[in-house]
Design a protein around this motif. Structure first.
Motif, PDB file in Angstrom:
ATOM      1  N   LEU A  98      17.059  69.579  64.248  1.00  0.00           N
ATOM      2  CA  LEU A  98      15.924  69.265  64.460  1.00  0.00           C
ATOM      3  C   LEU A  98      15.330  70.063  62.883  1.00  0.00           C
ATOM      4  N   LEU A  99      15.704  70.841  63.216  1.00  0.00           N
ATOM      5  CA  LEU A  99      14.899  71.619  61.621  1.00  0.00           C
ATOM      6  C   LEU A  99      15.529  71.165  60.368  1.00  0.00           C
ATOM      7  N   GLU A 100      16.500  70.311  60.216  1.00  0.00           N
ATOM      8  CA  GLU A 100      16.737  69.715  59.096  1.00  0.00           C
ATOM      9  C   GLU A 100      16.656  68.569  58.817  1.00  0.00           C
ATOM     10  N   ILE A 101      16.597  68.156  59.438  1.00  0.00           N
ATOM     11  CA  ILE A 101      16.004  66.545  59.437  1.00  0.00           C
ATOM     12  C   ILE A 101      14.236  66.400  59.186  1.00  0.00           C
ATOM     13  N   ALA A 102      12.971  67.878  59.654  1.00  0.00           N
ATOM     14  CA  ALA A 102      12.447  68.552  59.072  1.00  0.00           C
ATOM     15  C   ALA A 102      11.882  68.178  57.858  1.00  0.00           C
ATOM     16  N   GLN A 103      13.261  68.836  58.022  1.00  0.00           N
ATOM     17  CA  GLN A 103      13.511  69.435  55.735  1.00  0.00           C
ATOM     18  C   GLN A 103      13.261  68.731  54.937  1.00  0.00           C
ATOM     19  N   ARG A 104      14.452  68.553  55.517  1.00  0.00           N
ATOM     20  CA  ARG A 104      14.634  67.305  54.405  1.00  0.00           C
ATOM     21  C   ARG A 104      13.915  65.628  54.585  1.00  0.00           C
ATOM     22  N   ALA A 105      12.657  65.213  56.096  1.00  0.00           N
ATOM     23  CA  ALA A 105      12.467  64.406  55.841  1.00  0.00           C
ATOM     24  C   ALA A 105      11.361  64.243  54.768  1.00  0.00           C
ATOM     25  N   ARG A 106      11.345  63.751  54.025  1.00  0.00           N
ATOM     26  CA  ARG A 106       9.345  62.890  53.014  1.00  0.00           C
ATOM     27  C   ARG A 106       8.769  62.985  54.556  1.00  0.00           C
ATOM     28  N   LEU A 107       8.740  62.175  55.549  1.00  0.00           N
ATOM     29  CA  LEU A 107       7.743  62.247  57.048  1.00  0.00           C
ATOM     30  C   LEU A 107       8.503  62.239  57.443  1.00  0.00           C
ATOM     31  N   SER A 108       8.213  62.734  58.719  1.00  0.00           N
ATOM     32  CA  SER A 108       9.221  63.109  60.127  1.00  0.00           C
ATOM     33  C   SER A 108       8.227  62.911  61.238  1.00  0.00           C
ATOM     34  N   PHE A 109       8.494  62.109  62.674  1.00  0.00           N
ATOM     35  CA  PHE A 109       8.365  62.164  63.248  1.00  0.00           C
ATOM     36  C   PHE A 109       9.297  62.438  64.321  1.00  0.00           C
ATOM     37  N   LEU A 110       9.100  62.956  65.729  1.00  0.00           N
ATOM     38  CA  LEU A 110       9.735  63.309  66.755  1.00  0.00           C
ATOM     39  C   LEU A 110       9.069  63.372  68.039  1.00  0.00           C
ATOM     40  N   ASP A 111      10.054  62.458  69.398  1.00  0.00           N
ATOM     41  CA  ASP A 111       9.589  62.867  70.484  1.00  0.00           C
ATOM     42  C   ASP A 111      10.941  63.379  70.894  1.00  0.00           C
ATOM     43  N   THR A 112      10.737  64.622  72.780  1.00  0.00           N
ATOM     44  CA  THR A 112      11.347  65.432  71.958  1.00  0.00           C
ATOM     45  C   THR A 112      11.051  65.549  73.518  1.00  0.00           C
ATOM     46  N   LYS A 113      12.515  65.648  74.344  1.00  0.00           N
ATOM     47  CA  LYS A 113      12.097  66.661  75.918  1.00  0.00           C
ATOM     48  C   LYS A 113      12.779  68.315  75.750  1.00  0.00           C
ATOM     49  N   LYS A 114      12.780  68.974  74.771  1.00  0.00           N
ATOM     50  CA  LYS A 114      13.104  69.640  73.993  1.00  0.00           C
ATOM     51  C   LYS A 114      11.914  70.683  74.489  1.00  0.00           C
ATOM     52  N   GLN A 115      12.166  72.106  75.376  1.00  0.00           N
ATOM     53  CA  GLN A 115      11.435  73.321  75.390  1.00  0.00           C
ATOM     54  C   GLN A 115      10.942  73.384  73.318  1.00  0.00           C
ATOM     55  N   CYS A 116       9.292  73.803  73.489  1.00  0.00           N
ATOM     56  CA  CYS A 116       8.973  74.278  72.204  1.00  0.00           C
ATOM     57  C   CYS A 116       9.466  74.802  71.271  1.00  0.00           C
ATOM     58  N   ASN A 117       9.973  75.092  70.218  1.00  0.00           N
ATOM     59  CA  ASN A 117      10.507  75.915  69.215  1.00  0.00           C
ATOM     60  C   ASN A 117      10.309  75.971  68.138  1.00  0.00           C
ATOM     61  N   PRO A 118       9.323  77.603  67.721  1.00  0.00           N
ATOM     62  CA  PRO A 118       8.643  77.748  66.427  1.00  0.00           C
ATOM     63  C   PRO A 118       9.792  77.081  64.901  1.00  0.00           C
ATOM     64  N   LEU A 119      10.702  76.934  65.954  1.00  0.00           N
ATOM     65  CA  LEU A 119      12.124  77.420  64.524  1.00  0.00           C
ATOM     66  C   LEU A 119      11.771  75.400  63.791  1.00  0.00           C
ATOM     67  N   TRP A 120      11.861  74.060  64.433  1.00  0.00           N
ATOM     68  CA  TRP A 120      10.909  72.906  63.980  1.00  0.00           C
ATOM     69  C   TRP A 120       9.752  72.814  64.169  1.00  0.00           C
ATOM     70  N   SER A 121       9.315  73.301  65.059  1.00  0.00           N
ATOM     71  CA  SER A 121       8.263  72.464  65.696  1.00  0.00           C
ATOM     72  C   SER A 121       6.430  72.495  64.730  1.00  0.00           C
ATOM     73  N   ARG A 122       6.741  73.512  63.663  1.00  0.00           N
ATOM     74  CA  ARG A 122       5.301  73.120  62.643  1.00  0.00           C
ATOM     75  C   ARG A 122       6.378  71.880  61.676  1.00  0.00           C
ATOM     76  N   LYS A 123       7.189  72.013  61.604  1.00  0.00           N
ATOM     77  CA  LYS A 123       7.962  71.238  60.154  1.00  0.00           C
ATOM     78  C   LYS A 123       7.916  69.879  60.727  1.00  0.00           C
ATOM     79  N   PHE A 124       7.917  69.387  61.013  1.00  0.00           N
ATOM     80  CA  PHE A 124       7.771  67.662  61.922  1.00  0.00           C
ATOM     81  C   PHE A 124       5.928  67.290  61.417  1.00  0.00           C
ATOM     82  N   SER A 125       5.596  66.141  60.499  1.00  0.00           N
ATOM     83  CA  SER A 125       4.830  65.507  60.331  1.00  0.00           C
ATOM     84  C   SER A 125       4.138  65.569  61.593  1.00  0.00           C
TER      85      SER A 125
END
Length: 248
Positions: free
Chosen positions: A129-156
């Motif tokens: 998830l972190l890699e996707i958020a960092q590499r994508a121009r525009l990113s959308f996520l629907d997840t069942k995971k717990q909130c993780n500061p590692l990637w939670s603020r990096k998705f559009s």
């Protein structure tokens, strides 16, 4: 415009029938199958909804947007046993299983929008998830995971439902968070979006997939949050009025 959908795929089975009597050996209904349907769900349902939205929006154009899918090969099924008349579910039996994603696509940066459908079944890791958020121009996520500061603020944008928001320790201050609230619409930031055309609910299976697809598509083309949320809600109302996992 190019879209990429990443996430798990399952096989959804719907077995319709009736249960007009109780079992003599135990206080349980006797289910008599009368027919059924099968389709691919989860990330593939997001992918199919994106295609359906694209077809509807561009029905008079010879060339449509490019939509691709990165997912697993389905193994096992999610089988729902439902009353044919009322669509009331008696039982769901899950035999599905998932392998981890071996490698993300090399060309994520080339897509205008990347849509991630993460059901937290082991296909996508926090690192993915972190890699996707960092590499994508525009990113959308629907997840069942717990909130993780590692990637939670990096998705559009991150779309979750109200129960997931409460149970999975999500931060209310996240500016990219969209919280869906069933019949009460959804919220983004300090703004609430009520349903414009509420419908009678028949089946909520796959409704979150529809919202994710419709919002992602609309926002990628318009960059208008309000209009995209309202459009996604309208699309959801159409699919929950039908049986099974369907597209708009």
């Amino acid at each position: 415009m190019k879209f990429l959908v990443i996430g798990e795929t399952c096989s959804d089975r719907f077995c319709y029938g009736n249960a007009s009597r109780l079992c003599p050996e135990a206080p349980a209904p006797v289910f008599v199958p009368e027919g059924g349907a099968e389709s691919l769900g989860m990330a593939t349902n997001v992918y199919k909804n994106l295609q359906a939205v694209d077809k509807k929006v561009n029905k008079n154009l010879p060339v449509r947007h490019q939509i691709e899918l990165c997912t697993n090969t389905p193994c096992g099924h999610k089988t729902r046993y439902l009353d044919k008349a009322s669509n009331q579910m008696f039982l769901r039996v899950d035999t599905d299983s998932y392998n981890a994603c071996r490698k993300l696509p090399n060309n994520i940066e080339q897509y205008d929008a990347v849509v991630v459908s993460d059901y937290n079944k082991g296909f996508l890791s926090d690192k993915n998830l972190l890699e996707i958020a960092q590499r994508a121009r525009l990113s959308f996520l629907d997840t069942k995971k717990q909130c993780n500061p590692l990637w939670s603020r990096k998705f559009s944008f991150i779309k979750i439902n109200e129960k997931e928001y409460e149970e999975n320790r999500w931060e209310q201050s996240l500016e990219n968070l969209i919280i869906t609230k069933a019949g009460r619409g959804c919220s983004h930031g300090n703004k609430n979006y009520r349903l414009k055309k509420p419908c009678e609910v028949r089946d909520v299976s796959g409704a979150g997939d529809t919202f994710l697809a419709a919002f992602s598509y609309s926002f990628a083309l318009t960059y208008n949050i309000d209009d995209s949320i309202l459009y996604a809600q309208d699309c959801c109302q159409k699919v929950i009025s039908k049986k099974g996992v369907v597209t708009i």
